[in-house]
Design an enzyme around this catalytic site. Structure first.
Site, PDB file in Angstrom:
ATOM      1  N   ASP A  11     -11.114 -35.906  18.074  1.00 36.12           N
ATOM      2  CA  ASP A  11      -9.924 -35.570  17.271  1.00 36.12           C
ATOM      3  C   ASP A  11     -10.312 -34.149  16.366  1.00 36.12           C
ATOM      4  OD1 ASP A  11      -7.318 -35.603  16.055  1.00 36.12           O
ATOM      5  OD2 ASP A  11      -8.596 -36.588  14.128  1.00 36.12           O
ATOM      6  N   ASP A  13      -7.611 -32.555  13.575  1.00 37.40           N
ATOM      7  CA  ASP A  13      -7.244 -32.213  12.179  1.00 37.40           C
ATOM      8  C   ASP A  13      -8.051 -33.783  11.731  1.00 37.40           C
ATOM      9  OD1 ASP A  13      -5.640 -29.946  12.066  1.00 37.40           O
ATOM     10  OD2 ASP A  13      -4.795 -30.981  13.739  1.00 37.40           O
TER      11      ASP A  13
HETATM   12  C1  XBP Z   1      -2.827 -33.722  13.431  1.00 33.03           C
HETATM   13  C2  XBP Z   1      -1.457 -33.524  13.270  1.00 33.03           C
HETATM   14  C3  XBP Z   1      -1.003 -32.062  13.674  1.00 33.03           C
HETATM   15  C4  XBP Z   1      -1.093 -31.172  12.314  1.00 33.03           C
HETATM   16  C5  XBP Z   1      -0.186 -29.932  12.418  1.00 33.03           C
HETATM   17  O1  XBP Z   1      -3.402 -34.048  14.591  1.00 33.03           O
HETATM   18  O2  XBP Z   1      -0.620 -34.422  13.123  1.00 33.03           O
HETATM   19  O3  XBP Z   1       0.394 -32.286  13.630  1.00 33.03           O
HETATM   20  O4  XBP Z   1      -0.838 -31.748  11.115  1.00 33.03           O
HETATM   21  O5  XBP Z   1      -0.194 -29.300  13.819  1.00 33.03           O
HETATM   22  P1  XBP Z   1      -4.775 -34.509  15.092  1.00 33.03           P
HETATM   23  P2  XBP Z   1       1.036 -28.731  14.625  1.00 33.03           P
HETATM   24  O6  XBP Z   1      -5.359 -35.274  13.993  1.00 33.03           O
HETATM   25  O7  XBP Z   1      -4.506 -35.482  16.181  1.00 33.03           O
HETATM   26  O8  XBP Z   1      -5.640 -33.250  15.440  1.00 33.03           O
HETATM   27  O9  XBP Z   1       1.924 -27.811  13.453  1.00 33.03           O
HETATM   28  O10 XBP Z   1       0.235 -27.500  15.340  1.00 33.03           O
HETATM   29  O11 XBP Z   1       1.782 -29.737  15.248  1.00 33.03           O
HETATM   30 MG    MG Z   2      -6.805 -36.502  12.940  1.00 31.21          MG
END
Ligand code: XBP
Ligand code: MG
Length: 239
Positions: A11, A13
């Site tokens: 993953d 973020d």
């Molecule tokens: C995390 C998220 C993302 C970011 C925002 O995703 O929820 O939506 O907060 O990104 P993950 P965008 O942990 O699966 O990587 O504004 O580009 O949608």
């Molecule tokens: Mg995440």
């Protein structure tokens, strides 16, 4: 006995890096530039993170906090805001100010040295991932990952398993040949719904997430070695 471990699926973020403060500030700047009276503080953002995907998150916020703007014009507004938010976010993380979480780069290097395949499964936008990876590594990062599946590849966001299914298809591997690394409830649910075993280290915004379903929950990635992950994988008992 499980298959031999062939790939790690990361993953982005909250797992590769603590990015959510940068996302939050980019959302707020985009709102301010558009002269909208919206400000997401950290407490509100923590709640909004239950909705994955930036566009989906803005829509959920409008429905709950500013329903008068939930009109046919909202789609266009969300698209413009999200485009600008992506520009702001990518410019920021490309500068290298958001590093990998401690232990992540070492873990990736150990995996590469042993010939494990590496992939990314994220609900965020591709441009964000590339900017983050290159910013955090001084340029080489995106090339470390053989497969990247992002928001554009999987319109149904986590906890939907689609993004993991896309990764598995592109890797040409079965779910049990891979191990996912996640930080959140939505991430664990997505990986498990795709049949992929998953380990977790919660991030700043997911400290209270229910991550049941994870093979193991680590306080951080600093002490996690590839040897530990392979041992865990070899002994795993998933239904
Ligand atoms: C995390 C998220 C993302 C970011 C925002 O995703 O929820 O939506 O907060 O990104 P993950 P965008 O942990 O699966 O990587 O504004 O580009 O949608
Ligand atoms: Mg995440």
């Amino acid at each position: 006995m499980p298959d031999a471990l062939k790939a790690l699926i990361f993953d982005v973020d909250g797992t590769l890096a603590e990015t959510e403060e940068a996302h939050r500030q980019a959302f707020n700047r985009a709102f301010a530039e558009a002269r909208l009276p919206w400000q997401w503080d950290a407490a509100l953002y923590g709640e909004l993170l239950q909705v994955s995907g930036g566009k989906e998150r803005i829509r959920a916020f409008v429905q709950d906090h500013d329903p008068a703007r939930d009109t046919p014009a909202l789609d266009g507004l969300i698209a413009r805001l999200h485009k600008r938010k992506t520009e702001l976010y990518t410019a920021f993380v490309a500068g290298g100010d958001v590093p990998f979480r401690p232990g992540v780069a070492r873990l990736i290097n150990e995996a590469r040295a042993l010939g494990l395949r590496l992939a990314v499964a994220t609900t965020t936008t591709t441009a964000n991932v590339t900017a983050l990876l290159d910013g955090a590594t001084g340029g080489a990062g995106h090339a470390w990952f053989e497969v990247m599946a992002c928001a554009e590849d999987a319109p149904a966001k986590k906890p939907d398993p689609l993004v993991y299914k896309v990764v598995l298809e592109r890797l040409g591997l079965r779910p049990h040949q891979c191990l996912a690394l996640e930080d959140s409830r939505n991430g664990v649910r997505a990986a498990r719904a795709a049949g992929v075993p998953v380990v977790v280290s919660r991030s700043a915004y997911t400290q209270d997430d229910d991550v049941s379903g994870a093979l193991r929950v680590y306080p951080d990635f600093e002490t996690v070695t590839l040897e530990e992950l392979r041992r865990l994988y070899a002994g795993m008992r998933y239904a």
